[in-house]
Design an enzyme around this catalytic site. Structure first.
Site, mmCIF file in Angstrom:
data_model
loop_
_atom_site.group_PDB
_atom_site.id
_atom_site.type_symbol
_atom_site.label_atom_id
_atom_site.label_comp_id
_atom_site.label_asym_id
_atom_site.label_seq_id
_atom_site.Cartn_x
_atom_site.Cartn_y
_atom_site.Cartn_z
ATOM 1 C CB CYS A 79 -0.971 -0.036 1.173
ATOM 2 S SG CYS A 79 -2.359 1.131 0.994
ATOM 3 C CG HIS A 187 -4.534 -3.194 2.385
ATOM 4 N ND1 HIS A 187 -3.630 -2.837 3.366
ATOM 5 C CD2 HIS A 187 -5.110 -2.045 1.963
ATOM 6 C CE1 HIS A 187 -3.663 -1.524 3.533
ATOM 7 N NE2 HIS A 187 -4.551 -1.022 2.693
ATOM 8 C CD GLU A 189 -2.772 -6.296 4.787
ATOM 9 O OE1 GLU A 189 -3.031 -5.136 5.161
ATOM 10 O OE2 GLU A 189 -2.109 -6.560 3.765
#
Length: 213
Positions: A79, A187, A189
């Protein structure tokens, strides 16, 4: 062992939990010496480019990240962390970045070439289109990932583009890479199986580096 750079502006909890789910060994540190000993470096980030670079400069982490990159060990920015890898950003005034990859960070205009308005920030799930080769894409097929950002990379060097996502008439660099430097604008994750697979491939690079050293 993956070293996660803690400079006070990263999504450390979600990234570290994702690595735990992958059984990928990691540590979180703000200490330059400790981070230099890692097999791979992960630079997270949420917030302002200018604020992040100010902290990295003041703490000496800017030079540490450059020195780490020069060793040939893998570096991943996520990011804002990806944006920091580039030369400069227009966010809150022109600010120099880490200059590990060629390009500039600019804000979405919010209007297409034909005058259609669109929402900024770019937020939500978008499909990746693979356009380059990278070990991050090993054994993967194109899939959806989760974006939240108002600024994106513009580069005159298409060789650094690994995957892109389309947002109205903007082709958004989503995964970038050159040699040992990698970045993900989204992102991973928070991107379900696709994101975890990408993180696993990065973790594998760290393991390979440890084996080779």
């Amino acid at each position: 062992m993956i070293g996660i750079v803690d400079y006070g502006m990263g999504n450390l909890f979600s990234v570290s939990k994702a690595l735990e789910r992958l059984d990928a060994p990691y540590f979180i540190s703000q200490h330059k010496g400790n981070l230099m000993e890692a097999d791979a470096l992960l630079v997270p980030g949420v917030g302002s480019f200018r604020d992040a670079m100010d902290i990295l400069d003041r703490t000496g982490l800017t030079q540490m990240i450059r020195d780490f990159a020069a060793t040939g060990k893998p570096v991943l920015g996520i990011c804002l962390g990806m944006q920091l890898l580039f030369e400069e950003s227009t966010e809150n005034g022109l600010t120099k970045g880490l200059s590990l990859l060629p390009g500039k960070v600019e804000r979405f205009s919010g209007e297409t070439a034909v005058g259609e308005n669109y929402k900024v920030p770019h937020m939500g799930w978008n499909k990746l289109r693979f356009i380059g080769d990278s070990p991050l894409l090993a054994s993967l097929e194109e899939g959806y990932v989760y974006f939240v950002h108002s600024y994106y990379i513009k580069t005159k060097n298409p060789d650094v583009l690994v995957a892109v996502g389309d947002y109205y008439d903007v082709e958004v660099p989503a995964i970038v890479g050159r040699e040992n430097i990698f970045g993900m604008q989204f992102h991973p994750e928070k991107s379900s199986d696709m994101g975890m697979a990408l993180l696993r491939n990065f973790a594998n690079l760290a393991t390979e580096r440890k084996t080779d050293s």
